[in-house]
Design an enzyme around this catalytic site. Structure first.
Site, short mmCIF file in Angstrom:
data_model
loop_
_atom_site.label_atom_id
_atom_site.label_comp_id
_atom_site.label_asym_id
_atom_site.label_seq_id
_atom_site.Cartn_x
_atom_site.Cartn_y
_atom_site.Cartn_z
N GLU A 173 0.81 -1.23 0.00
CA GLU A 173 0.00 0.00 0.00
C GLU A 173 0.84 1.27 0.00
OE1 GLU A 173 -3.66 -1.85 2.67
OE2 GLU A 173 -2.04 -0.77 3.65
N TYR B 3 6.58 16.86 12.27
CA TYR B 3 7.52 15.72 12.33
C TYR B 3 8.98 16.14 12.24
CZ TYR B 3 3.24 13.62 10.37
OH TYR B 3 1.96 13.26 10.11
N CYS C 299 0.61 32.98 12.39
CA CYS C 299 0.97 33.65 13.64
C CYS C 299 1.54 32.65 14.62
CB CYS C 299 -0.26 34.31 14.23
SG CYS C 299 -0.88 35.57 13.13
N TYR D 267 0.84 13.96 1.82
CA TYR D 267 0.58 14.45 3.17
C TYR D 267 0.79 15.96 3.32
CZ TYR D 267 0.74 9.44 3.94
OH TYR D 267 0.53 8.09 3.84
N1 LLP Z 1 -1.22 1.56 4.67
C1 LLP Z 1 -1.60 1.90 5.91
C2 LLP Z 1 -2.40 0.95 6.69
C3 LLP Z 1 -1.22 3.12 6.46
O1 LLP Z 1 -1.58 3.44 7.70
C4 LLP Z 1 -0.45 4.02 5.69
C5 LLP Z 1 -0.04 5.31 6.22
C6 LLP Z 1 -0.10 3.63 4.38
C7 LLP Z 1 -0.49 2.39 3.92
C8 LLP Z 1 0.69 4.51 3.47
O2 LLP Z 1 1.93 4.86 3.96
P1 LLP Z 1 2.98 5.59 3.01
O3 LLP Z 1 3.40 4.64 1.95
O4 LLP Z 1 2.29 6.80 2.43
O5 LLP Z 1 4.08 5.99 3.93
N2 LLP Z 1 1.23 11.92 7.84
C9 LLP Z 1 2.48 11.18 7.91
C10 LLP Z 1 2.32 9.79 7.36
C11 LLP Z 1 1.25 9.02 8.04
C12 LLP Z 1 1.07 7.67 7.41
C13 LLP Z 1 -0.10 6.97 7.96
N3 LLP Z 1 -0.36 5.73 7.38
C14 LLP Z 1 3.54 11.95 7.18
O6 LLP Z 1 3.24 13.01 6.64
O7 LLP Z 1 4.70 11.55 7.15
#
Ligand code: LLP
EC number: 4.1.1.20
Length: 463
Positions: free
Chosen positions: A320, A364, A391, A421
Site C-alpha cells: 500500500e 515531524y 501567527c 501528506y
Molecule cells: N497503509 C496503511 C495501513 C497506512 O496506515 C499508511 C499510512 C499507508 C499504507 C501509506 O503509507 P505511506 O506509503 O504513504 O508511507 N502523515 C504522515 C504519514 C502518516 C502515514 C499513515 N499511514 C507523514 O506526513 O509523514
C-alpha cells in the site's frame, strides 16, 4: 526536541534548534532529479518548467501558493509499482497521501487498487468510478455507518482493526445478506523509522491486534467462525518513510508464522498477506530511496523464503504505497514576501503559505529542500529558513536550506516532494485558504482541486 511546550513568541538565538544542514550544493541552479518530479527542468535561460510550462506562467494563471502535480510522473510511478509487483501481487495506492477524483481516474487507468480509510475517501473513490472490489477499507475506528456503506458498496476488503470491529463487520454483512472479504491487521512488534527499525515484543499504539499474547490468533479464530466474514489474509503496516527493508523482513516473518499457526490449528491456508505501505522517498539529496522493482524483489524473496521454511504455499502479496507514488510528483510554489537577514544566524524568507499547506515540518521535524525557480542566480549561497505567514514561530516550511543571496521579494521559490501528506493534511489555520492542486502534463495545466475561497469559509460558518 520537546513537543510539550513551545515558545509563543519569537525565538531567541539561544533556543534556536541546532541546524543539521550540510554544505550548500556547488551550484544552486541545479535541480537534483532525485527530489524533483520527472518533467521538471531548468532551461539555459534559468527558467524552470514542469510538464513543459514555465513556473512563472503557472504562478500567473493559478496564483501562489499552489501545488503542481506532474501527471506523467504520477502515472509512471503507478506503472513502475504495477510492473514491479506483476500479476502475482496487488498494489493499493494509499489515498490518505493525496486523493482527488483525477487521481482515482489515473489509478484506475494504470491498474492500481486503492486503500481508503474514511467515508470521505470512499465517496471520492466511488464518485470517480473506482470499482468497489478494487478498494480496501482501513481505519481503527470505523463507524457503524462507514462499515455499512463499505459493505453495501461491496469493497474488496475491509481491514479489521479490533475484536469489536470483527463482530461489527460480521453482523453488518449478515444483516445485509453478504459475506464480506476481510483481512485482520496485526501489530507485529516492529517499529520502523527512516534508516532503522526496532523489533519489540509489544506495541503501545492504537492500530491493529497484537501478535503477542495470542491476540491475533484469537482474532483469526473468531473471524473464521463468523458467517458474515470471508477471512482472506493478514495485514501489517510497520511505519512510514522507511528505507531499511529489515523491518519488512521481521514483519513478514512474523506474519508468516501466524499463517502457519492458522494452518496448524484450523487446517486453513489464508491466501493473502498485505505488508502495508511506508516506503521512503527523497526529500533532500541525502536520501536514497529504493526503486519499486528492488522493493518488490526484496519483499517477494522474504515472503517466499519464510513460507518455504514453514511449508506453506506462497500467499498473494499486496502493498500500500502512498508517499512513494505521489510524494515526489508535486512541488509547492510560493512567492517570496519578505527577506529578513538575522545577523550571525540565518535569513528568514517568508512565503505566502506555510504550516497550513505543509504541516510536516512543524509536526515531524521533516526536512525539505527549496530552490529559486523564477530565474537563475549566480549569487553566493545564503543560509535560509523558509517560513510561512502564520501567527506562530513554529510555522516553518524548510528549516535549513541555501538560497542565492540576491533572493528578493517577488521571486518564486519551490519546495519539491510535497505530493504526499501536504494538501491532504492542509488546514485553514488563520483562515488561510487551502491551495489548489494543479495537474500539469504535455504543456497543459488543469486544476484538479481548486483553491479555497473566502466564500467557502463563510459558507461553512453559518453565523
Ligand atoms: N497503509 C496503511 C495501513 C497506512 O496506515 C499508511 C499510512 C499507508 C499504507 C501509506 O503509507 P505511506 O506509503 O504513504 O508511507 N502523515 C504522515 C504519514 C502518516 C502515514 C499513515 N499511514 C507523514 O506526513 O509523514
Amino acid at each position: 526536541m520537546s513537543r510539550s511546550a513551545h515558545p509563543a513568541g519569537p525565538r531567541h538565538a539561544d533556543v534556536l534548534p541546532e541546524g543539521h544542514y550540510t554544505a550548500p550544493a556547488a551550484d544552486l541552479n541545479v535541480l537534483d532529479a532525485k527530489v524533483w518530479s520527472r518533467t521538471v527542468d531548468r532551461a539555459a535561460d534559468g527558467t524552470v518548467s514542469v510538464g513543459g510550462i514555465e513556473v512563472a506562467r503557472l504562478a500567473e494563471e493559478f496564483g501562489t501558493p499552489a501545488y503542481f502535480l506532474d501527471e506523467d510522473d504520477f502515472r509512471a510511478r503507478c506503472r513502475a509499482w504495477r510492473d514491479a509487483f506483476g500479476s502475482e501481487a496487488d498494489v493499493f495506492y494509499a489515498g490518505k497521501a493525496f486523493l482527488s477524483r483525477a487521481v482515482v481516474k489515473w489509478l484506475r487507468e494504470e491498474g492500481l487498487n486503492l486503500d481508503v480509510c474514511s467515508a470521505g475517501e470512499l465517496t471520492t473513490a466511488l464518485a470517480a468510478g473506482m470499482p468497489a472490489e478494487r478498494i480496501a477499507y482501513h481505519g481503527n475506528n470505523k463507524s457503524a455507518e462507514e462499515i455499512e456503506r463499505a459493505v453495501e458498496a461491496g469493497v474488496g476488503r475491509i481491514v479489521l482493526d479490533s475484536f469489536q470491529e470483527i463482530a461489527r463487520v460480521a453482523h453488518t454483512a449478515e444483516r445485509l445478506g453478504k459475506r464480506q472479504r476481510v483481512q485482520i491487521r496485526v501489530t507485529v512488534g516492529v517499529e520502523a523509522h527512516t534508516h532503522e527499525f526496532i523489533a519489540t515484543a509489544h506495541e503501545d499504539q492504537k492500530f491493529g491486534i497484537a501478535l503477542a499474547g495470542g491476540q491475533a490468533a484469537e482474532a483469526v479464530r473468531r473471524a473464521l467462525n463468523l458467517d458474515g466474514l470471508e477471512l482472506i489474509g493478514i495485514h501489517s503496516h510497520i511505519g512510514s518513510q522507511i528505507f531499511d527493508m529489515a523491518g519488512f523482513e521481521v514483519s513478514a516473518r512474523r506474519v508468516v508464522q501466524l499463517l502457519a499457526e492458522v494452518r496448524d490449528e484450523h487446517g486453513v491456508e489464508l491466501p493473502e498477506i498485505d505488508l502495508g505501505g511506508g516506503l521512503g522517498i527523497a526529500y533532500t539529496s541525502d536520501d536514497d530511496p529504493r526503486e519499486p522493482h528492488e522493493i518488490a524483489k526484496a519483499l517477494g524473496e522474504i515472503v517466499t523464503r519464510e513460507c518455504e521454511s514453514a511449508g506453506l504455499a506462497t500467499p498473494r502479496i499486496s502493498v500500500e504505497p502512498g508517499r512513494a507514488i505521489v510524494g515526489p510528483t508535486a512541488f509547492t510554489l510560493y512567492r517570496v514576501g519578505t527577506v529578513k537577514p538575522l545577523e550571525g544566524l540565518r535569513t528568514y524568507v517568508s512565503v505566502d503559505g506555510g504550516m497550513s499547506d505543509n504541516i510536516r515540518t512543524a509536526l515531524y521535524d521533516a526536512e525539505y529542500t527549496v530552490a529559486l525557480v523564477s530565474r537563475r542566480s549566480d549569487a553566493e549561497p545564503m543560509l535560509v529558513r523558509v517560513v510561512g505567514k502564520h501567527c506562530e514561530s513554529g510555522d516553518i516550511v524548510v528549516k535549513d536550506a541555501f538560497l542565492p543571496a540576491d533572493l528578493a521579494p517577488g521571486d518564486l521559490i519551490a519546495v519539491p516532494a510535497t505530493g504526499a501528506y501536504c494538501r491532504s493534511m492542509a488546514s485553514n489555520y488563520n483562515h488561510a485558504l487551502r491551495p489548489p492542486v494543479v495537474a500539469v502534463k504535455d504543456g497543459e495545466a488543469r486544476v484538479i482541486v481548486r483553491r479555497e475561497t473566502e466564500e467557502d469559509l463563510l459558507r461553512l460558518d453559518v453565523g
